[in-house]
Write a protein that holds these residues in place. Structure first.
Motif, PDB file in Angstrom:
ATOM      1  N   ALA A 194       0.797  -1.068   0.142  1.00 42.01           N
ATOM      2  CA  ALA A 194      -0.062   0.180   0.259  1.00 42.01           C
ATOM      3  C   ALA A 194       0.825   1.340  -0.046  1.00 42.01           C
ATOM      4  O   ALA A 194       0.543   2.427  -0.595  1.00 42.01           O
ATOM      5  CB  ALA A 194      -0.902   0.013   1.114  1.00 42.01           C
ATOM      6  N   LYS A 195       1.879   1.125   0.672  1.00 44.06           N
ATOM      7  CA  LYS A 195       2.940   2.277   0.764  1.00 44.06           C
ATOM      8  C   LYS A 195       3.403   2.468  -0.447  1.00 44.06           C
ATOM      9  O   LYS A 195       3.541   3.691  -1.239  1.00 44.06           O
ATOM     10  CB  LYS A 195       4.054   2.178   1.823  1.00 44.06           C
ATOM     11  N   HIS A 196       3.856   1.579  -1.395  1.00 44.75           N
ATOM     12  CA  HIS A 196       4.560   1.532  -2.505  1.00 44.75           C
ATOM     13  C   HIS A 196       3.376   2.297  -3.491  1.00 44.75           C
ATOM     14  O   HIS A 196       3.655   3.147  -4.549  1.00 44.75           O
ATOM     15  CB  HIS A 196       4.916   0.239  -3.071  1.00 44.75           C
ATOM     16  N   LEU A 197       2.072   1.896  -3.458  1.00 44.27           N
ATOM     17  CA  LEU A 197       1.232   2.262  -4.553  1.00 44.27           C
ATOM     18  C   LEU A 197       0.751   3.876  -4.073  1.00 44.27           C
ATOM     19  O   LEU A 197       0.584   4.379  -5.197  1.00 44.27           O
ATOM     20  CB  LEU A 197       0.018   1.376  -4.429  1.00 44.27           C
ATOM     21  N   THR A 198       0.909   4.213  -2.813  1.00 44.73           N
ATOM     22  CA  THR A 198       0.613   5.633  -2.670  1.00 44.73           C
ATOM     23  C   THR A 198       1.657   6.516  -3.055  1.00 44.73           C
ATOM     24  O   THR A 198       1.247   7.469  -3.616  1.00 44.73           O
ATOM     25  CB  THR A 198       0.401   5.888  -1.215  1.00 44.73           C
ATOM     26  N   ASN A 257      -8.543  -6.209  11.009  1.00 45.15           N
ATOM     27  CA  ASN A 257      -7.977  -5.492  12.265  1.00 45.15           C
ATOM     28  C   ASN A 257      -7.962  -3.734  12.054  1.00 45.15           C
ATOM     29  O   ASN A 257      -7.344  -3.458  11.297  1.00 45.15           O
ATOM     30  CB  ASN A 257      -6.599  -5.995  12.173  1.00 45.15           C
ATOM     31  N   ARG A 258      -8.900  -3.266  13.029  1.00 47.27           N
ATOM     32  CA  ARG A 258      -9.213  -1.904  12.684  1.00 47.27           C
ATOM     33  C   ARG A 258      -7.620  -1.232  13.139  1.00 47.27           C
ATOM     34  O   ARG A 258      -7.664  -0.019  12.550  1.00 47.27           O
ATOM     35  CB  ARG A 258     -10.109  -1.495  13.947  1.00 47.27           C
ATOM     36  N   ASP A 259      -6.891  -1.619  13.950  1.00 46.94           N
ATOM     37  CA  ASP A 259      -5.676  -0.820  14.289  1.00 46.94           C
ATOM     38  C   ASP A 259      -4.737  -1.017  13.017  1.00 46.94           C
ATOM     39  O   ASP A 259      -4.124   0.160  12.815  1.00 46.94           O
ATOM     40  CB  ASP A 259      -4.967  -1.694  15.261  1.00 46.94           C
ATOM     41  N   PHE A 260      -4.702  -2.040  12.405  1.00 44.82           N
ATOM     42  CA  PHE A 260      -3.951  -2.051  11.123  1.00 44.82           C
ATOM     43  C   PHE A 260      -4.611  -1.112  10.212  1.00 44.82           C
ATOM     44  O   PHE A 260      -3.845  -0.186   9.386  1.00 44.82           O
ATOM     45  CB  PHE A 260      -4.018  -3.428  10.397  1.00 44.82           C
ATOM     46  N   LEU A 261      -5.646  -1.067   9.830  1.00 49.83           N
ATOM     47  CA  LEU A 261      -6.454  -0.201   8.872  1.00 49.83           C
ATOM     48  C   LEU A 261      -6.212   1.238   9.284  1.00 49.83           C
ATOM     49  O   LEU A 261      -5.988   1.983   8.260  1.00 49.83           O
ATOM     50  CB  LEU A 261      -7.954  -0.544   8.870  1.00 49.83           C
ATOM     51  N   GLU A 262      -6.558   1.708  10.590  1.00 48.74           N
ATOM     52  CA  GLU A 262      -6.412   3.067  10.830  1.00 48.74           C
ATOM     53  C   GLU A 262      -5.138   3.880  10.819  1.00 48.74           C
ATOM     54  O   GLU A 262      -4.813   4.847  10.513  1.00 48.74           O
ATOM     55  CB  GLU A 262      -6.929   3.247  12.281  1.00 48.74           C
ATOM     56  N   VAL A 268      -4.466   4.131   7.084  1.00 49.86           N
ATOM     57  CA  VAL A 268      -5.336   5.672   6.640  1.00 49.86           C
ATOM     58  C   VAL A 268      -4.664   6.679   7.062  1.00 49.86           C
ATOM     59  O   VAL A 268      -4.351   7.788   6.424  1.00 49.86           O
ATOM     60  CB  VAL A 268      -6.780   5.447   7.292  1.00 49.86           C
ATOM     61  N   HIS A 269      -4.243   6.620   8.331  1.00 51.36           N
ATOM     62  CA  HIS A 269      -3.443   7.969   8.888  1.00 51.36           C
ATOM     63  C   HIS A 269      -2.146   8.100   8.348  1.00 51.36           C
ATOM     64  O   HIS A 269      -1.735   9.161   7.755  1.00 51.36           O
ATOM     65  CB  HIS A 269      -3.450   7.532  10.579  1.00 51.36           C
ATOM     66  N   GLU A 270      -1.198   7.103   8.326  1.00 53.40           N
ATOM     67  CA  GLU A 270       0.114   7.328   7.884  1.00 53.40           C
ATOM     68  C   GLU A 270       0.331   7.490   6.482  1.00 53.40           C
ATOM     69  O   GLU A 270       1.073   8.107   5.947  1.00 53.40           O
ATOM     70  CB  GLU A 270       1.098   6.010   8.356  1.00 53.40           C
ATOM     71  N   LEU A 271      -0.452   6.725   5.516  1.00 55.90           N
ATOM     72  CA  LEU A 271      -0.427   6.571   4.087  1.00 55.90           C
ATOM     73  C   LEU A 271      -1.438   7.619   3.309  1.00 55.90           C
ATOM     74  O   LEU A 271      -1.471   7.586   2.341  1.00 55.90           O
ATOM     75  CB  LEU A 271      -0.528   5.243   3.867  1.00 55.90           C
ATOM     76  N   GLY A 272      -2.349   8.009   4.201  1.00 60.35           N
ATOM     77  CA  GLY A 272      -3.647   8.698   3.232  1.00 60.35           C
ATOM     78  C   GLY A 272      -4.435   7.848   2.403  1.00 60.35           C
ATOM     79  O   GLY A 272      -5.102   8.171   1.533  1.00 60.35           O
ATOM     80  N   ILE A 273      -4.651   6.334   2.723  1.00 62.54           N
ATOM     81  CA  ILE A 273      -5.347   5.593   1.870  1.00 62.54           C
ATOM     82  C   ILE A 273      -6.829   5.695   2.182  1.00 62.54           C
ATOM     83  O   ILE A 273      -6.971   6.252   3.366  1.00 62.54           O
ATOM     84  CB  ILE A 273      -4.834   4.198   1.999  1.00 62.54           C
TER      85      ILE A 273
END
Length: 259
Positions: free
Chosen positions: A157-161, A173-178, A181-186
């Motif tokens: 995901a980081k590579h794609l952004t 896993n909501r922690d992974f998702l959040e 979203v917060h760090e990568l802006g996905i």
């Protein structure tokens, strides 16, 4: 991601040929050419030392021989150390290895002793599988779906952004998702939006993570996941192109990334 089993590594040569054929057909490029462009390097004459590690659940039969096969298939000289663990590490260095490959239950790494580059398999795998998904020739938009945001999925995901794609993602896993979203802006994928994707990067250790509501007709699913997240009936119905292989693609990415 799930740990490999000896059965996952059977008939690696046939898996290589099939993967190469699909990747070239759906992206227009061979795997090696994608890696050359991605990392800006061509394969040299590096010598690869492969060290069996006994920690944790121990050595997976076929694993080191599979790594040697991949290295040699890329035109590199390689060898498996006779000793394991620290003694194997010493042996690899003593016998002139430029690159070390070794894995335990937690990490699988490639370390180039000449230039200091170090990469984990989860990072290199996430990058190459997401890169393959992003190169789908028949993609209908710039939107891509990432399923699973563990170590492999997050790296992809980081590579794609960074490449400028509109990345949607889901993870139970909501922690992974959040965090993503917060760090990568996905963007969080919501099935109620009825959005369908022609490019999907799946990075989970679970079966049947991909539903009909997620995918467009004639899409590409790129996944290192074991078991496969795409149900066979869904794949056939929607004429999905599937890139899936348990080891070779990720290891190829690892070796190119540390050259």
């Amino acid at each position: 991601m799930a740990l490999l089993t000896p059965e996952d590594l059977e008939d690696l040569s046939s898996q290589f040929e099939e993967s190469e054929s699909i990747i070239e057909r759906v992206t227009g490029n061979k795997l090696a050419d994608i890696c050359k462009e991605l990392y800006g390097k061509d394969m040299g004459s590096e010598k690869v030392g492969i060290i069996p590690i006994t920690a944790g659940n121990g050595i997976i039969s076929n694993f080191t021989s599979s790594l040697l096969f991949i290295a040699q298939r890329l035109g590199l000289e390689g060898f498996i150390t006779q000793h394991t663990d620290v003694a194997g590490y010493y042996e690899a260095i003593r016998d002139g290895a430029d690159i070390l490959l070794m894995a335990d239950d937690h990490l699988f790494i490639a370390h180039n002793l000449r230039n200091g580059k170090l990469v984990t398999n989860h990072e290199a795998t996430g990058i190459i599988y997401s890169e393959i998904a992003s190169r789908f020739k028949d993609a209908s938009s710039n939107e891509i779906l990432v399923i699973g945001l563990g170590r492999v999925g997050y790296a992809g995901a980081k590579h794609l952004t960074k490449k400028g794609f509109n990345v949607y993602a889901c993870d139970p896993n909501r922690d992974f998702l959040e965090k993503a979203v917060h760090e990568l802006g996905i963007m969080e994928y919501c099935k109620e939006d009825h959005k369908k994707f022609s490019m999907v990067f799946e990075a989970t250790p679970n079966a049947n993570t991909i539903t009909e509501g997620m995918i467009a007709e004639r899409c590409l699913v790129s996944t290192p996941g074991i078991p496969c997240g795409l149900p066979q009936e869904v794949g056939r119905k929607h004429r999905v192109d599937l890139v899936m292989e348990p080891l070779l693609i990720g290891v190829t990415s690892m070796l190119y990334s540390v050259i």
